[in-house]
Every structure is written in structure tokens, then in C-alpha cells.
Design an enzyme around this catalytic site. Sequence first.
Site, PDB file in Angstrom:
ATOM      1  N   ARG A 189       0.844  -1.199   0.000  1.00  0.00           N
ATOM      2  CA  ARG A 189       0.000   0.000   0.000  1.00  0.00           C
ATOM      3  C   ARG A 189       0.883   1.253   0.000  1.00  0.00           C
ATOM      4  O   ARG A 189       1.327   1.735   1.028  1.00  0.00           O
ATOM      5  CB  ARG A 189      -0.922   0.024   1.215  1.00  0.00           C
ATOM      6  CG  ARG A 189      -1.830   1.252   1.260  1.00  0.00           C
ATOM      7  CD  ARG A 189      -2.433   1.444   2.640  1.00  0.00           C
ATOM      8  NE  ARG A 189      -3.000   2.771   2.770  1.00  0.00           N
ATOM      9  CZ  ARG A 189      -2.327   3.846   3.150  1.00  0.00           C
ATOM     10  NH1 ARG A 189      -1.033   3.760   3.436  1.00  0.00           N
ATOM     11  NH2 ARG A 189      -2.930   5.017   3.268  1.00  0.00           N
ATOM     12  N   ASP A 287      -7.067   2.697  11.064  1.00  0.00           N
ATOM     13  CA  ASP A 287      -5.954   3.576  10.705  1.00  0.00           C
ATOM     14  C   ASP A 287      -5.748   4.670  11.734  1.00  0.00           C
ATOM     15  O   ASP A 287      -6.460   4.753  12.732  1.00  0.00           O
ATOM     16  CB  ASP A 287      -6.192   4.168   9.312  1.00  0.00           C
ATOM     17  CG  ASP A 287      -4.889   4.447   8.582  1.00  0.00           C
ATOM     18  OD1 ASP A 287      -4.363   5.555   8.733  1.00  0.00           O
ATOM     19  OD2 ASP A 287      -4.396   3.546   7.883  1.00  0.00           O
TER      20      ASP A 287
END
Length: 490
Positions: A189, A287
Site C-alpha cells: 500500500r 488507521d
Amino acid sequence: MKYQDLRDFIALLEERGELKRIQQEIDPYLEITEISDRTLKAQGPALLFENVKGHDMPVLANLFGTPDRVALGMGQESVTALRDVGKLLAFLKEPEPPKGFRDALNLLPKYKKVLSMSPKSIKKAPCQQVVMSGDDVDLTKLPIQHCWPGDVAPLVTWGLTVTRGPHKERQNLGIYRQQLLGPNKLIMRWLSHRGGALDFQEWCQQHPGERFPVSVALGADPATILGAVTPVPDSLSEYAFAGLLRDSKTEVTQCLSNDLQVPAHAEIILEGYIEPGEMAAEGPYGDHTGYYNEVDEFPVFTVTHVTHRKDPIYHSTYTGRPPDEPAVLGVALNEVFIPLLQKQFPEIVDFYLPPEGCSYRLAVVTMKKQYPGHAKRVMMGVWSFLRQFMYTKFVIVCDDDVNARDWKDVIWAMTTRMDPARDTTLVENTPIDYLDFASPVSGLGSKMGMDATNKWPGETDREWGEPIVMSDEVKQRVDELWDELNIMES
């Protein structure tokens, strides 16, 4: 401060009472996160989990859980000393010509030290003491942390990704999270503007259809890790900068399957490639915003070789609602950013990224205002000067009589020196972190600048208020009387 590798740094922390060894069996599924989160919020020590359920490899967590440990990793004894690191970076980013012969002599040691810190290549590297390849590669044997209940899979968090674009001498080091996809597969990512992604894009243009070499170091020394998240000038490699931080050359070694150079004393190295066009859905993951992010497609990293030290240590972290390790890193690196900003904008007095603002989404700047519109120039400069702030959504600019790190001061300035219509600047269609689901379009959103400075002629036609300040004579007189008055005695 000299230390060669992560193990040296662990020993240093243990000597200082900054490391806790945990012998109880702890599950990498959620339990390490909960223990780490509670420890970080209590400003506790780094944690070495020595009995990880289902694995015979220890896990190091909460390494950068306090700003002082971040400073220690950067070779400094205190967070305030990181200003010196920022001054060095500012000098390297835009070196000024010497003002004379004496000035040139004074600058020589600095140039000499920088030039002497190019990485040292070695052959018999500790990170290659054990080698696995082909069918022997099994990433599930690593104690990869599963951080939150809604996470789709275990997640590699502190992987130092090493790439090189075509026809480039300098390698790029970046920290990108990697979802475990299979025994030899991870999802890389990286956002499109990051160094690794740019290297990959250039590779695909120059070598269409060819595999892109990638290596990932796990358990690198703190200086090298922190060098990868610091705005190092393009003229200086992250390895050289890490050497400057720890006052010793970074030792690197060439990978077995490609020509990339990795930290020779890292705990674990993953070698492999990205096949152009091979993508996979990444996420959702909890996150640094405190929310689960949306699912998106990213390249797949195929691991062909795993090499590691004897008895390796797996370095991990989690991200969540602040404070977390990224927020703590932001607090420490804040001090590095200030001299860099002051180099371009000397009028800046202080710059603060509140940790509750998710590391970088809100900034407070104090400045010595010199002319009408000056505050707007500074806020535009914050957004454009360093790429680290391209995702900062809110910039509040105050005069230098305001403490940027005291919300009571900042809010007082905002509520007394701002007119919402006149002093708010909105900029639409700007780059935004794709994890920011509040933006109307993924990766594209708006920014707000707030001018909370005193207004000058030309900015207002009204007579401006004068702050109330007690006279120094009266304050001194009351200081002398204060203890005698016993007002605070019960």
C-alpha cells in the site's frame, strides 16, 4: 550517539529502564495491540514480547512510544535537541555560500562529516545468516500483528521498503503498510506520490511488462527507520542521513535476488518483485484516523527470498485514534520541521502539529507579522514547501504573542482576531490523503486557512483592539507580596 543495530538500541533502552520484557503468552491477534495501546497512552516503555502465541519469534512494540525515545533513535538526548537535526537538514537542503575565508573554514567540518557518511557495503551480513527461498518462503511463520477486530488480515507495519527507479543511482526508502495475502504474497500500500510508487511508475514506463525488484527490511535500526520518514534532501541518501544521526556509517549489503542494498544488520529481509498489473483489494484496516479505511486496489508484492539473523526479532506497531506511534513521531519530528520552515520563512516563530490532529491534518503557526496579507503567504507556504504537509487540511496562523502549543491561547486568538468571512481561506480540489473519507472525492478535497493574527491597515478599516497587559511594576510588587498573602493556603 553510536549504536549499530536494533539490538544495540534495545540494550540501550533496557539500561535506561525504557524496555519491558514480557514473558507471559500474548496473542498477536489483538492482544499485542491492546497492551501496546495502554502502554503508549501511559507513556510507558518499549515492549519486547518474548512468548508470542503460535510463534517462536519475539515481537518488539511501542519502540517509538514517547517523543524522547524518538529523539534517542535520532541520536539526541532530548526532543528539543531535534531542532539541531532540523538545522542540519535546512543547511543541506539549501546550503548558503560561505561569507568569507573564516566562514568557509568553519563549514568544512560539516561538509566533511556529510561526505564521510556514505553507506558502507559489506558481504557477510548478519541479515543473511539464514536464507529461505522458493517453497520454503512462508510469511505466516512471522508473528505479524492483527491489530483491530475489523482488520481483514494481519498487517506488516514497520517494513522499510527499498526501491530504485530506472537509471537512478539513489535508492528510495519508504515505510508502507503491507497486508498479508498468502505465504509469499503481500499487498504494497503506497500512495501514488510516494517515492516507491513513483519508482514503480517509472519502471513500468521504461520496462513495460517486466517485474519490478523490491526488498523490505524488518527490524532495521531506528536511525534508518526514522531517516525514511524525515524530509531528507534529494542530494543525500537516507542511509547517509541515518549515519549522520547515529554518528557511524550505515552498513548495507546487496540482496541475493536483486541489486538493491538493504541494511546489513536488519533482523529480517524480504526480497521479491511486483508484477505489473497484479493488483489486489487492500483493507479495510483501522488507521491513524481512528476509523477503518475503505478498500482500494494496490500492487501485490511477491516474496521470493526471506533472509534473517539468527534468532530474529519482529518489529511491529499499530495505528489507531491518536495518540498512537505515528502521532508520537509527529510530535518529535515537529521539532525537525521548524528549522526547515524557518529557512524559507524566517518570520515563523513556532510551528505545531497537535497529535490529536492525526499527526499532520492540522497545523498551528505563530509568526512575526510584517505586512497586510502576510499570514496568508505563510499558510500557503506551509501547504507547498514540504511534501509532508500536502495533506494538512487546516492551518491556523497567529501572532507571536500566542503560544502555538496552548489551545487556550489559540482559541482566544481565533475568537478575538478573526472574522469568519474575511479571515478564512478555502482552497478546493487539492490533494488529500485517500484515507480521509470526509473529502467529497477520494484523494481530492479542500483546505482551510485561518488568519488569527492582528489585522493591519488594509485588512480592516476599524480601530483594532489593544491587548490588556498589567504593568511590570505592579506585577513585581505582587510577586514580592504573594507568599505573605497566603491566598492559596487552605
